[in-house]
Structure formats: structure tokens, C-alpha cells
Design a protein around this motif. Structure first.
Motif, PDB file in Angstrom:
ATOM      1  N   ARG A   1      -3.906  -2.903  76.515  1.00  0.00           N
ATOM      2  CA  ARG A   1      -4.063  -1.463  76.691  1.00  0.00           C
ATOM      3  C   ARG A   1      -3.113  -0.703  75.782  1.00  0.00           C
ATOM      4  N   PRO A   2      -3.584   0.402  75.203  1.00  0.00           N
ATOM      5  CA  PRO A   2      -2.638   1.266  74.492  1.00  0.00           C
ATOM      6  C   PRO A   2      -1.745   1.964  75.526  1.00  0.00           C
TER       7      PRO A   2
ATOM      8  N   ASN B   1     -10.571   5.081  75.664  1.00  0.00           N
ATOM      9  CA  ASN B   1      -9.505   4.263  75.075  1.00  0.00           C
ATOM     10  C   ASN B   1      -8.754   3.456  76.150  1.00  0.00           C
ATOM     11  N   ASP B   2      -8.947   3.823  77.393  1.00  0.00           N
ATOM     12  CA  ASP B   2      -8.366   3.130  78.548  1.00  0.00           C
ATOM     13  C   ASP B   2      -6.857   2.877  78.412  1.00  0.00           C
ATOM     14  N   PRO B   3      -6.078   3.962  78.269  1.00  0.00           N
ATOM     15  CA  PRO B   3      -4.637   3.782  78.073  1.00  0.00           C
ATOM     16  C   PRO B   3      -3.896   3.661  79.409  1.00  0.00           C
ATOM     17  N   GLU B   4      -2.616   3.295  79.325  1.00  0.00           N
ATOM     18  CA  GLU B   4      -1.784   3.248  80.532  1.00  0.00           C
ATOM     19  C   GLU B   4      -1.620   4.634  81.141  1.00  0.00           C
ATOM     20  N   ILE B   5      -1.349   5.620  80.280  1.00  0.00           N
ATOM     21  CA  ILE B   5      -1.219   7.005  80.784  1.00  0.00           C
ATOM     22  C   ILE B   5      -1.981   7.974  79.881  1.00  0.00           C
ATOM     23  N   LEU B   6      -2.314   9.125  80.424  1.00  0.00           N
ATOM     24  CA  LEU B   6      -3.000  10.148  79.643  1.00  0.00           C
ATOM     25  C   LEU B   6      -2.092  11.359  79.473  1.00  0.00           C
TER      26      LEU B   6
ATOM     27  N   GLY C   1     -10.623   5.671  69.187  1.00  0.00           N
ATOM     28  CA  GLY C   1      -9.467   4.865  69.587  1.00  0.00           C
ATOM     29  C   GLY C   1      -9.799   3.380  69.663  1.00  0.00           C
ATOM     30  N   LEU C   2     -10.963   3.075  70.230  1.00  0.00           N
ATOM     31  CA  LEU C   2     -11.384   1.678  70.370  1.00  0.00           C
ATOM     32  C   LEU C   2     -11.582   1.037  69.002  1.00  0.00           C
ATOM     33  N   LYS C   3     -12.172   1.815  68.088  1.00  0.00           N
ATOM     34  CA  LYS C   3     -12.396   1.294  66.733  1.00  0.00           C
ATOM     35  C   LYS C   3     -11.084   1.058  66.010  1.00  0.00           C
ATOM     36  N   MET C   4     -10.142   1.980  66.183  1.00  0.00           N
ATOM     37  CA  MET C   4      -8.855   1.838  65.500  1.00  0.00           C
ATOM     38  C   MET C   4      -8.101   0.613  66.011  1.00  0.00           C
TER      39      MET C   4
END
Lengths: 260, 275
Positions: free
Chosen positions: A76-77, A152-157, A101-104
Motif C-alpha cells: 500500500r502507498p 490507489n488504496d493508501p494507508e491514509i487519505l 496512482g495504480l499505474k505509477m
């Protein structure tokens, strides 16, 4: 809550140095945010709330102090940001923006497709996926921005006044939509705003900041049950009191800044 | 009764709007006509003045005669040889200038140290007309097609480099923030942000380069060449065959227009997000 906080900020200070003059943008910020908490940073413009967010987003470095975001998964980012209205990239289509984000991060193609489709559907932009941002409205652009961050499913937004440029109706609609999507994922959110109404509607906790130097002066828990609706918050007498209380605080903060 | 009145009002409203729409369309047609009219007017005026000897027909032969000469020259096949060789040089020289210019421009735009290093060189070399360097280019590369290409490349290079670098440098900072926040690494950053972001300004530079390439080829072929449109213009002039000379000039003008249209189309394909 025996768990360690999701975001821990300790003694964070940011000073801008220009021509032998130091301006303190942030002074000794201490804040811990729990997992799944929705926190609004509320303060007058120039109180350094954007600076704080940019530091957490990795776009600026603090002068002193530190922060820590707890990781639960290596894939996860750490964080994703929802920018102000212009953050959608004009040369990418709606779909490409959401997948950005997923592509990067070079995720597998099927994952990218799945995530993108899911959140395009969620924000109601499925039929507009092939359009460019110049062809859609301001509200739709912000939906793209929201979908991009969640996909992007990050830890925090992190959210930097995402609805500031929208008209009133669109703002209400998008605020409720954001809450709906958020309630499904229960991500930890740090949201910046200068709108008291917005903060009351969205947050579990409001952190009030004052200007020059930017520091945290008060915190307020908002324990209205969820799901929340704009009308319900508006007609809640408790919230009216909170509104006036916050407003008085902001007024004195602004006046103090003027006098100094 | 009330519905009837309403109906009449509705019909009237539609009629009014229809009339407005017709007016608008007529105005649009007028605009198109004016665009076509300007070159036609010029040609007619030229024809009349030349035929009536108000201007000297030896120096300004009437356009109809120039067209006649064009067909005669075309029939002999000579014209197409000149044309072909010029086009070959123009396209070769254009690519030879544009490709390194884009590469250097992008790198200059992306990396500040590179920009500061090359900027003064570009600024200092730009004002030197490559045509003035023709003698040296001829000494090094001989009277070959390649020497013409080098001359064109030299002139095309500068506007494209400057526009490309400016294009990258002027990309709105928020897109750089987005790219950084979402973890774009150098290769992705280059292809997803820097290149497309710079494209609109870059294409303006290429459009300018295209015009400069045409200006340069004619002059370059006047100096050290045995073929090409420039050579044709120059020898016709020296032999006082002014009709032939005009055929050459008009062909150059035609190609300028044609290449502009081509690039405009390319623009539409390459930057579909701009309307």
C-alpha cells in the motif's frame, strides 16, 4: 483504543526563511489520529493547514519535528492526496486519471482495471470514462480526484479543500458522496477546510488552528451518529451551538492576527 | 382559449429563434467567403493591373500566364525533379533539426542544471543566421544534399529547443505535485507528465520551425546547388525568365500553406484534450 495511532505527529515545525527573516508557518504541532478517524483541520487562511498537509503528503519537508504514518501492508502507498480543483491532469482521460496512482506503482493490469472500474462506478462516471477533464464539469472533476485517491488504496487519505471551488449544491452532493464512499473503506482521513459547516458534517474530530504562527489551539469531538445528511446536521441544535462556538474562536483568531 | 394564445406565443418564439439562427449561419458563410476572397481579390487585381500595363508585365506577369508556364514546366517533368529534391532536403533537414531539439529541450526543461548550462549557449548561437555559415558548411560537407539539410536543421533547431524547454518549465506545479504524490518515477514522469504537458507549446515551436525551414531551403539552394526550387528561382531570375521564377515562388508559398495545415492536423491528433 489500545492500538497505536494511525498518524502520529510530534513537535512538527515549519519555518520559511527569506532574506534574513524567518516566518513561522507551523509551530510545534502535536497530533495523533486514530485508525479510521475522519479529522478536519479548520482554520483561517494562512494558518499553515495546507503546509501541514503538504508535509504529510511528502511534498515539503518539516524544519523540525517528525511524523509517522503506521503501515499495515507493504503493497500500500502511505498516503494519497485529493487536491484542490485543478489537480486532475488535463491530458489524461477520466479513466486514466483514476488509474494514475495504480499505474505509477505498476500494479498488475487486472488489478488496475478492477479498481478503476469499481471507483468509476462508485462516483457515477462510468459513461464519462473516455472524456477529457476539459469536457466535464467542476463537480465531475472532483469526483475523478476522489476516485483516483480511493482507487490507489493508501494507508491514509489527505484532502486539501477539495470542494472549495464548487457551487453550494454540488458541494453538498459531493460531501455526502464522499461520506458514503468513506464509510465503506473506513480509511483514516485528514481533511482541510475553512468551512465550519463542512467540518461539522464530515468529521469525527475538528482540530482548530490559529494563524501566525500556525498552531493547534483546540480540538472538538463531533459525535453525531453516522450516516449523516446535510439536512440533519443543519437542523441539529447541538451543531448550531458548535457552529457559533467555532465561529467565535475563528473571529478572535483573525482579529488577533490583524492586530499583530 | 388560453391554450390557443399560448400556442401562438410558442410559434412566434420559434419563428424568432429560427430567424436568428439563419442570420447566424449567413454570418458564418460570409466569414468563409471573406477568407477565400482575399487571395482571389489579390490575384484578380494583379491580373487586371498587369494586362492593362499599369504595372510592368515583364516584372509582374499576369497570374494566368504564370499558371500556363507552370503546366508547361510540369509537362517537361523538370519541375518535379526540382520539387522532389527540395522536398527531400526540407524533410531531411527538418527532422535533423527537430528531433535533437525536442530531446535537448525536454532535458533542459526537466533538469534545472542542464537548463542553466545550455541556456546561454542557445541564446548566443540563436541570432547567428545559419545561412551566414553556409560557406563553412559547404567546405565541411561539400555541395551535397546533406549540407542543405544541415543548414535547415541549424535554423529549425533553435525555435523548437526554446519552445520545448519553455513548455516543460511552464507545466503547472500542481501536476508535478500530483505526479510526486502518486509516486511517478522518472520514466513515467517523462512520458505521462513532461512530454504531454509540453506538447502544445512544443508544437507551436515546430510550426515556427517549419516556416523557417522553407525560408532557409530557398536561400541555401541559391548558393551552392545545382537543383531544387531555390536553384530554379535563382537561375530563372538570372536568365530573366520571371514567369518561371514566379512558379518557383508560388510553389514555396503553396508548400508553406500545405505544411501548416498538416501540422494543424497533427496538433488535433496529438493534443486531443485541447479544444
Amino acid at each position: 483504543m489500545s492500538e497505536a495511532p494511525k498518524i502520529q505527529i510530534n513537535h512538527l515545525t515549519k519555518i520559511y526563511f527569506k532574506k534574513h527573516k524567518a516566518v513561522t508557518a507551523l509551530k510545534d504541532i502535536n497530533l495523533s489520529i486514530n485508525d479510521g478517524e475522519f479529522v478536519c483541520l479548520l482554520g483561517p487562511s494562512g494558518c499553515g493547514k495546507t503546509t501541514l498537509l503538504r508535509i504529510l503528503a511528502g511534498l515539503e519537508k518539516p524544519s523540525a519535528g517528525e511524523f509517522h504514518i503506521r503501515r499495515t501492508s507493504k503493497d500500500r502507498p502511505l498516503q494519497s492526496m485529493i487536491f484542490q480543483e485543478k489537480g486532475v491532469i488535463p491530458w489524461l482521460t477520466v479513466e486514466e486519471n483514476v488509474a494514475f496512482g495504480l499505474k505509477m506503482r505498476h500494479m498488475p493490469k487486472t488489478t488496475i482495471k478492477q479498481q478503476t472500474d469499481y471507483y468509476l462506478e462508485k462516483v457515477g462516471l462510468k459513461e464519462f470514462r473516455k472524456l477529457y477533464p476539459s469536457e466535464i464539469s467542476g463537480g465531475m472533476k472532483q469526483r475523478v480526484s476522489i476516485a483516483r485517491a480511493f482507487a490507489n488504496d493508501p494507508e491514509i487519505l489527505l484532502m486539501d479543500e477539495p470542494f472549495a471551488a464548487l457551487d453550494e449544491q454540488n458541494k453538498f452532493i459531493l460531501q455526502e458522496e464522499l461520506l458514503t464512499i468513506w464509510s465503506e473503506t473506513k480509511k483514516t482521513v485528514l481533511f482541510i477546510t475553512h468551512s465550519i459547516d463542512e467540518a461539522l458534517l464530515l468529521s469525527d474530530r475538528i482540530v482548530l488552528m490559529s494563524t501566525q504562527p500556525g498552531q493547534i489551539v483546540r480540538e472538538k469531538m463531533i459525535d453525531v451518529p453516522r450516516p449523516r445528511k446535510v439536512e440533519a446536521i443543519r437542523s441539529n441544535p447541538e451543531m448550531e451551538k458548535e457552529f457559533v462556538d467555532i465561529w467565535e474562536h475563528l473571529q478572535t483568531a483573525v482579529e488577533k492576527a490583524r492586530q499583530s | 382559449m388560453a391554450t390557443k394564445v399560448e400556442e401562438i406565443y410558442m410559434e412566434n418564439s420559434i419563428a424568432v429563434e429560427e430567424q436568428m439562427w439563419r442570420k447566424g449561419r449567413r454570418r458564418q458563410q460570409l466569414k468563409h467567403m471573406l477568407t477565400v476572397a482575399s487571395p482571389v481579390c489579390l490575384l484578380v487585381l494583379w491580373e487586371v493591373l498587369s494586362r492593362t500595363n499599369i504595372i510592368d508585365a515583364r516584372f509582374f506577369p499576369p497570374p494566368t500566364e504564370i499558371i500556363g508556364t507552370f503546366f508547361k514546366m510540369a509537362a517537361s517533368g523538370d519541375l518535379f525533379n526540382h520539387l522532389g529534391i527540395s522536398l527531400y532536403r526540407i524533410i531531411g533537414g527538418f527532422l535533423l533539426g527537430v528531433i535533437p531539439a525536442i530531446l535537448l529541450g525536454l532535458i533542459m526543461g526537466m533538469y534545472r542544471p542542464v537548463r542553466y548550462f545550455f541556456q546561454p549557449l542557445v541564446m548566443a548561437l540563436m541570432p547567428i543566421p545559419t545561412l551566414a555559415l553556409m560557406p563553412i558548411i559547404l567546405i565541411i560537407f561539400g555541395i551535397s544534399d546533406f549540407s542543405k539539410m544541415i543548414t535547415i536543421a541549424g535554423s529549425v533547431f533553435f525555435p523548437v529547443v526554446i519552445n520545448t524547454a519553455a513548455g516543460v518549465a511552464n507545466i503547472d506545479g500542481i501536476y508535478l505535485d500530483v505526479a510526486k504524490n502518486y509516486g511517478a518515477k522518472s520514466k513515467d514522469f517523462f512520458f505521462k507528465i513532461a512530454l504531454p504537458g509540453a506538447l502544445p507549446v512544443m508544437l507551436e515551436g515546430i510550426q515556427m520551425g517549419q516556416a523557417i525551414a522553407l525560408l532557409t531551403i530557398v536561400a541555401a539552394e541559391m548558393m551552392g546547388a545545382h537543383s531544387g526550387i531555390g536553384y530554379l528561382i535563382w537561375t530563372s531570375y538570372k536568365a530573366f525568365l520571371l514567369q518561371q521564377m514566379y512558379v518557383g515562388l508560388i510553389l514555396i508559398s503553396f508548400f508553406g500553406y500545405f505544411f501548416s495545415l498538416l501540422l494543424r492536423m497533427l496538433q488535433k491528433v496529438l493534443i486531443p484534450w485541447k479544444k
